[in-house]
Design a protein around this motif. Sequence first.
Motif, PDB file in Angstrom:
ATOM      1  N   GLY A 130      17.815   8.459  48.841  1.00 48.47           N
ATOM      2  CA  GLY A 130      16.869   8.980  47.863  1.00 48.47           C
ATOM      3  C   GLY A 130      17.253  10.343  47.319  1.00 48.47           C
ATOM      4  O   GLY A 130      16.565  10.880  46.437  1.00 48.47           O
ATOM      5  N   ASP A 160      22.686   3.377  42.411  1.00 49.28           N
ATOM      6  CA  ASP A 160      21.322   2.907  42.160  1.00 49.28           C
ATOM      7  C   ASP A 160      21.248   1.392  42.042  1.00 49.28           C
ATOM      8  O   ASP A 160      20.172   0.805  42.213  1.00 49.28           O
ATOM      9  CB  ASP A 160      20.755   3.552  40.894  1.00 49.28           C
ATOM     10  CG  ASP A 160      20.293   4.985  41.131  1.00 49.28           C
ATOM     11  OD1 ASP A 160      20.249   5.406  42.301  1.00 49.28           O
ATOM     12  OD2 ASP A 160      19.968   5.676  40.145  1.00 49.28           O
ATOM     13  N   LYS A 196      20.932   1.751  46.986  1.00 47.57           N
ATOM     14  CA  LYS A 196      19.699   2.527  47.121  1.00 47.57           C
ATOM     15  C   LYS A 196      18.722   1.816  48.063  1.00 47.57           C
ATOM     16  O   LYS A 196      18.399   0.642  47.869  1.00 47.57           O
ATOM     17  CB  LYS A 196      19.057   2.716  45.746  1.00 47.57           C
ATOM     18  CG  LYS A 196      17.975   3.780  45.689  1.00 47.57           C
ATOM     19  CD  LYS A 196      17.501   3.950  44.246  1.00 47.57           C
ATOM     20  CE  LYS A 196      16.491   5.069  44.090  1.00 47.57           C
ATOM     21  NZ  LYS A 196      17.076   6.391  44.339  1.00 47.57           N
ATOM     22  N   ASP A 211      13.455   5.627  47.463  1.00 49.76           N
ATOM     23  CA  ASP A 211      13.171   6.290  46.195  1.00 49.76           C
ATOM     24  C   ASP A 211      12.843   7.758  46.392  1.00 49.76           C
ATOM     25  O   ASP A 211      13.076   8.582  45.509  1.00 49.76           O
ATOM     26  CB  ASP A 211      12.001   5.605  45.483  1.00 49.76           C
ATOM     27  CG  ASP A 211      12.408   4.274  44.861  1.00 49.76           C
ATOM     28  OD1 ASP A 211      13.619   4.071  44.651  1.00 49.76           O
ATOM     29  OD2 ASP A 211      11.525   3.448  44.593  1.00 49.76           O
ATOM     30  N   PHE A 245      12.356   2.025  51.125  1.00 54.12           N
ATOM     31  CA  PHE A 245      11.407   2.439  50.088  1.00 54.12           C
ATOM     32  C   PHE A 245      10.087   2.951  50.678  1.00 54.12           C
ATOM     33  O   PHE A 245       9.000   2.619  50.205  1.00 54.12           O
ATOM     34  CB  PHE A 245      11.192   1.299  49.082  1.00 54.12           C
ATOM     35  CG  PHE A 245      12.491   0.784  48.533  1.00 54.12           C
ATOM     36  CD1 PHE A 245      13.229   1.554  47.647  1.00 54.12           C
ATOM     37  CD2 PHE A 245      13.012  -0.433  48.945  1.00 54.12           C
ATOM     38  CE1 PHE A 245      14.452   1.118  47.166  1.00 54.12           C
ATOM     39  CE2 PHE A 245      14.234  -0.888  48.479  1.00 54.12           C
ATOM     40  CZ  PHE A 245      14.959  -0.109  47.587  1.00 54.12           C
ATOM     41  N   SER A 300       8.829  -0.169  43.682  1.00 52.62           N
ATOM     42  CA  SER A 300      10.188   0.305  43.426  1.00 52.62           C
ATOM     43  C   SER A 300      10.816  -0.631  42.402  1.00 52.62           C
ATOM     44  O   SER A 300      10.916  -1.843  42.640  1.00 52.62           O
ATOM     45  CB  SER A 300      11.020   0.315  44.707  1.00 52.62           C
ATOM     46  OG  SER A 300      12.337   0.754  44.445  1.00 52.62           O
TER      47      SER A 300
END
Length: 382
Positions: free
Chosen positions: A47, A59, A63, A66, A302, A308
């Motif tokens: 993040g 990304d 990932k 976030d 997340f 997300s």
Amino acid sequence: MKRMVLLMLVFGGMMNTTMADDWMAQLDDNTYWTQVSIPGTHDSATGEGWTGLGILVGDLTGKTQDLNIAGQLACGVRVFDLRPCVSGSELVINHGVLQTKAKFANTMRQLCQFVSNHPTEFVVVLMRHETDGDSNSDKWAGMIADCLNSEDIQPLLADYKRDLTVGELRGKVLLLSRDSYGSQPVGAFITGWGHQADYVTASIKGVGRNIGTMYVQDYYEVMDQMTAKLNGIEKLLNFSTKNNVEQGVRHWVVCVNHASGYTQSASTDGNRDNAVKCNQKFIDFLSVDTQAGPTGIVMMDFAGVNKSGSYDVKGLDLVNTIINNNQRYSPVKKADHTGISSQERNLKKGLLHYDLLGRPMRSQRRTAVLIDRQKSIKRIGQ
């Protein structure tokens, strides 16, 4: 009148933030830390953003969070998966070959500063050597040791022993490393970590004879095996939630249950798709009163956000569920070994009570911890 309402709303928002920052303040000092339900993040530094190749594909492919580390701390996360590797003359944190913007030493200092500013809290770091991103693996161990022994980090690192209590960990960072960086650990070394659908038994080795047991469910290549992943989550939850019933030293076992993983492919959307199903699995399990008990550490993707991309990951709901799960059972304590209690508690009429995040309790369901807001304000202000 409008001004009064505005002030009340502002104060209420401040209290919610304060209680999220300091939710461990309401835990009994004598509670074994293995009895606490603790939210954690998998590949925590993703993040923070990317450098190098990660700027182009991070990304899309790597990932898992976030929120940055500061945001994760603020929403109540207390366990962090950090994966340092060598890049030139410094330790950076990677997810595989993808380099994040986070530096290992700076992140450790950030966590140390947090527990210094919030002395009721403690933080756990689960560390591994991310060899895929290394420019010089031979230097890794020495650089890690130098970092951990620096004067602004070392005093805030906790020594591991299997019967550690919340009180002994407050204001400290406990580092548990899956890779060795010397003959003696700072915190502990973990051996036997595995990635099967059913949880595996690993060993925790601190200094001297401080040896403990860890149960790990970290089945991450889920793909089309979602049923196996969900069953693995539930199997370890069935153990951990009953793990505070007095049976020898069983309540000292560290449980690390991963919601994280990927479907479709090793991609960010694959991580999100997995989170939709696995985060909800934890929430659903913990909504059943008969399944009250400690989760141990829950590592998730997340964390702190409910959406997300286009996916309803419910990462904020899961963090809040795990934190407030601590109210639903009476943990084993070093002083009394009482085990789980199902006794109803009577709420005093006219006295508002709040959950561990400072939110008013709207129902009068069974709870093991009742927080008087006035006492909470006094305690935080001291």
